[in-house]
Design an enzyme around this catalytic site. Structure first.
Site, PDB file in Angstrom:
ATOM      1  N   LYS A   1     -13.469  -0.064   5.645  1.00 24.67           N
ATOM      2  CA  LYS A   1     -14.058  -0.827   4.534  1.00 24.67           C
ATOM      3  C   LYS A   1     -15.175  -1.752   5.019  1.00 24.67           C
ATOM      4  O   LYS A   1     -16.248  -1.781   4.430  1.00 24.67           O
ATOM      5  CB  LYS A   1     -12.992  -1.681   3.835  1.00 24.67           C
ATOM      6  CG  LYS A   1     -11.616  -1.091   3.800  1.00 24.67           C
ATOM      7  CD  LYS A   1     -11.429  -0.059   2.727  1.00 24.67           C
ATOM      8  CE  LYS A   1     -10.135   0.686   2.992  1.00 24.67           C
ATOM      9  NZ  LYS A   1      -9.620   1.424   1.878  1.00 24.67           N
TER      10      LYS A   1
ATOM     11  N   ASP B   1      -1.226  -5.862   9.196  1.00 28.64           N
ATOM     12  CA  ASP B   1      -2.171  -4.833   8.767  1.00 28.64           C
ATOM     13  C   ASP B   1      -3.469  -5.537   8.366  1.00 28.64           C
ATOM     14  O   ASP B   1      -3.522  -6.254   7.364  1.00 28.64           O
ATOM     15  CB  ASP B   1      -1.589  -4.033   7.595  1.00 28.64           C
ATOM     16  CG  ASP B   1      -2.464  -2.849   7.233  1.00 28.64           C
ATOM     17  OD1 ASP B   1      -3.646  -2.822   7.644  1.00 28.64           O
ATOM     18  OD2 ASP B   1      -1.983  -1.942   6.530  1.00 28.64           O
TER      19      ASP B   1
ATOM     20  N   TRP C   1       0.861  -1.193   0.000  1.00 29.93           N
ATOM     21  CA  TRP C   1       0.000   0.000   0.000  1.00 29.93           C
ATOM     22  C   TRP C   1       0.896   1.242   0.000  1.00 29.93           C
ATOM     23  O   TRP C   1       1.870   1.317   0.750  1.00 29.93           O
ATOM     24  CB  TRP C   1      -0.885  -0.028   1.254  1.00 29.93           C
ATOM     25  CG  TRP C   1      -1.806   1.145   1.421  1.00 29.93           C
ATOM     26  CD1 TRP C   1      -2.629   1.682   0.483  1.00 29.93           C
ATOM     27  CD2 TRP C   1      -2.014   1.904   2.622  1.00 29.93           C
ATOM     28  NE1 TRP C   1      -3.337   2.723   1.028  1.00 29.93           N
ATOM     29  CE2 TRP C   1      -2.983   2.886   2.329  1.00 29.93           C
ATOM     30  CE3 TRP C   1      -1.484   1.850   3.912  1.00 29.93           C
ATOM     31  CZ2 TRP C   1      -3.420   3.802   3.279  1.00 29.93           C
ATOM     32  CZ3 TRP C   1      -1.924   2.760   4.852  1.00 29.93           C
ATOM     33  CH2 TRP C   1      -2.881   3.721   4.540  1.00 29.93           C
TER      34      TRP C   1
HETATM   35  C1  PLP Z   1      -3.562  -1.981   3.431  1.00 24.30           C
HETATM   36  C2  PLP Z   1      -4.189  -0.807   4.087  1.00 24.30           C
HETATM   37  N1  PLP Z   1      -3.817  -0.477   5.322  1.00 24.30           N
HETATM   38  C3  PLP Z   1      -4.359   0.574   5.963  1.00 24.30           C
HETATM   39  C4  PLP Z   1      -5.297   1.364   5.346  1.00 24.30           C
HETATM   40  C5  PLP Z   1      -5.814   2.579   6.098  1.00 24.30           C
HETATM   41  O1  PLP Z   1      -7.101   2.486   6.456  1.00 24.30           O
HETATM   42  P1  PLP Z   1      -7.864   3.749   7.108  1.00 24.30           P
HETATM   43  O2  PLP Z   1      -8.555   4.438   6.004  1.00 24.30           O
HETATM   44  O3  PLP Z   1      -8.786   3.106   8.087  1.00 24.30           O
HETATM   45  O4  PLP Z   1      -6.854   4.608   7.769  1.00 24.30           O
HETATM   46  C6  PLP Z   1      -5.707   1.072   4.054  1.00 24.30           C
HETATM   47  C7  PLP Z   1      -6.689   1.930   3.376  1.00 24.30           C
HETATM   48  O5  PLP Z   1      -6.863   1.925   2.204  1.00 24.30           O
HETATM   49  C8  PLP Z   1      -5.143  -0.047   3.404  1.00 24.30           C
HETATM   50  O6  PLP Z   1      -5.490  -0.380   2.171  1.00 24.30           O
END
Ligand code: PLP
Length: 401
Positions: free
Chosen positions: A246, A211, A130
């Site tokens: 999500k 994660d 990411w």
């Molecule tokens: C792999 C991953 N980790 C963390 C996050 C962060 O999520 P949040 O929007 O809850 O901060 C995302 C969001 O797209 C993600 O895809």
């Protein structure tokens, strides 16, 4: 001080959505940001969430500060959600959880905590990962290194290379792993592969940081725990960053959690007191609303059943869209075998599109895709499918001719 500052580059993912919003082309498609969309291209508020919000509005009596780590009920419910209510780690009080503003803050608070006690460690992230992972850990002062993950030839996991790299990670370093629905590739580990990784982590003595941003989007709430359960049974210590952006659709309510697991209850409590310091200096205490929604849903069997039904519907919609997309690519004569897209898990697909093809689609067709070819499958709708497939065919023809 500000006179000589040049502008920072736009965010790789959120910047794309801004550009899409400003594009006047009526056929424009946004396959960038990781947001669920239904068949009409909307990101609706879940019915279970609306119901919980109505309940909160009618019963709330204060807007006073939250505890640094969040409400006790939320913290317990998160632990039960990620590990299962009857997991022995919970009975032994080996887990401590902080309610954080989204998964991003869970990662950052975890990183700040780790930096205090592992100041010389490196953080290892998958290649690719990411777009924000590197930035978060670098901002906390860590050197970030990569381990192989994706094999562009098989369009699957580069298992041997990954295991070889993880076998040489020094004890005390930190390895970030995606619990499920790997972002950006959609390629996940099987239960057997998780067991191999967990054995390695225990033998080498590196710290897993999981994660868990998509619990329930892969194969199901319970099935998606496989990686966490394997690591938790092999390793005495680990960290988990949860996001409810999500699976509850709470993107803008910034709702997540950092869970720390230690060898025993006393170590967990001592370590967690430093997590609380990291929270205090970053944002003091969490925003209440999203956490209240999650607790209101998870603590009530009827609301919970409704939410689980909605989550299942989102997961199945994406799986169906993957199938429809692969079939439509073949139907519109796009050369190549795209069956791998149907096998990938979660919202994202590593489409195999090259950066020049991604650029062509954006500049000539107003189709917005993240560099590297990651597409948000949920952005594909019956209304844009044909335009998308024909445009991809054109992009492939343009780059081969
Ligand atoms: C792999 C991953 N980790 C963390 C996050 C962060 O999520 P949040 O929007 O809850 O901060 C995302 C969001 O797209 C993600 O895809």
């Amino acid at each position: 001080m500000f006179r000589d500052i040049t502008p920072a580059p736009p965010d790789a993912i959120l910047g794309l959505t801004e550009a899409w919003k400003n594009d006047p082309n009526p056929s424009k498609i946004n396959l960038g940001a990781g947001v669920f969309k239904d068949a009409k291209g909307r990101t609706p508020i879940l019915e279970s969430v609306k119901d919980a919000e109505a309940h909160i509005l009618s019963t709330a009596s204060t807007k006073s500060y939250m505890p640094i780590a969040g409400a006790p009920e939320y913290r317990r419910l998160v632990q039960e959600m990620i590990l299962g209510a009857d997991h022995p780690i919970l009975a032994a009080n080996r887990a401590q959880t902080a309610h954080t503003p989204g998964g991003t803050a869970a990662l950052r608070v975890g990183a700040d905590f780790l930096k205090k006690f592992a100041s010389n460690a490196a953080v290892w992230v998958s290649s690719p990962t990411w777009a924000n992972h590197k930035g978060v850990f670098q901002a906390a002062g860590f050197a970030v290194k990569e381990y192989p993950y994706y094999d562009p030839v098989s369009k699957g996991l580069a298992l041997d290379k990954m295991l070889a790299a993880l076998d040489s990670v020094p004890a005390g370093d930190i390895v970030l792993l995606h619990a499920c629905c790997h972002n950006p590739t959609g390629v996940d580990l099987t239960a057997g592969q998780w067991a191999e990784v967990a054995t390695l982590a225990a033998r080498r003595g590196w710290m897993p940081f999981l994660d868990f941003a998509y619990q329930g989007y892969g194969d199901g709430l319970q099935e998606d725990r496989a990686g966490l359960l394997a690591l938790a049974s092999a390793c005495p210590e680990l960290l988990v960053a949860s996001s409810f952006s999500k699976n509850f659709g709470l993107y803008q309510d910034r709702t997540g959690a950092l869970t720390l697991i230690a060898a025993d209850a006393a170590q967990a409590a001592a370590a967690f007191s430093h997590v609380e310091i990291a929270v205090r200096v970053n944002y003091s205490n969490p925003p209440a609303h999203g956490g209240l929604i999650v607790s209101t849903i998870l603590s009530d069997p009827a609301r919970r059943a409704k939410w689980e039904g909605e989550l299942t519907a989102m997961r199945e919609h994406i799986a169906r869209t993957r199938r429809t997309f692969v079939d439509a690519l073949a139907h519109h004569g796009v050369p190549g075998d795209f069956e791998f897209i149907a096998r990938q898990k979660g919202m994202f697909s590593f489409s195999g599109l090259t950066d020049p093809q991604v650029r062509y689609l954006r500049e000539k067709k107003s189709i917005y895709i993240v560099g590297g070819g990651r597409i948000n499958v949920a952005g594909i709708t019956p209304g844009n499918l044909e335009y998308l497939c024909c445009s991809i065919r054109e992009a492939l023809e343009a780059s081969s001719g």
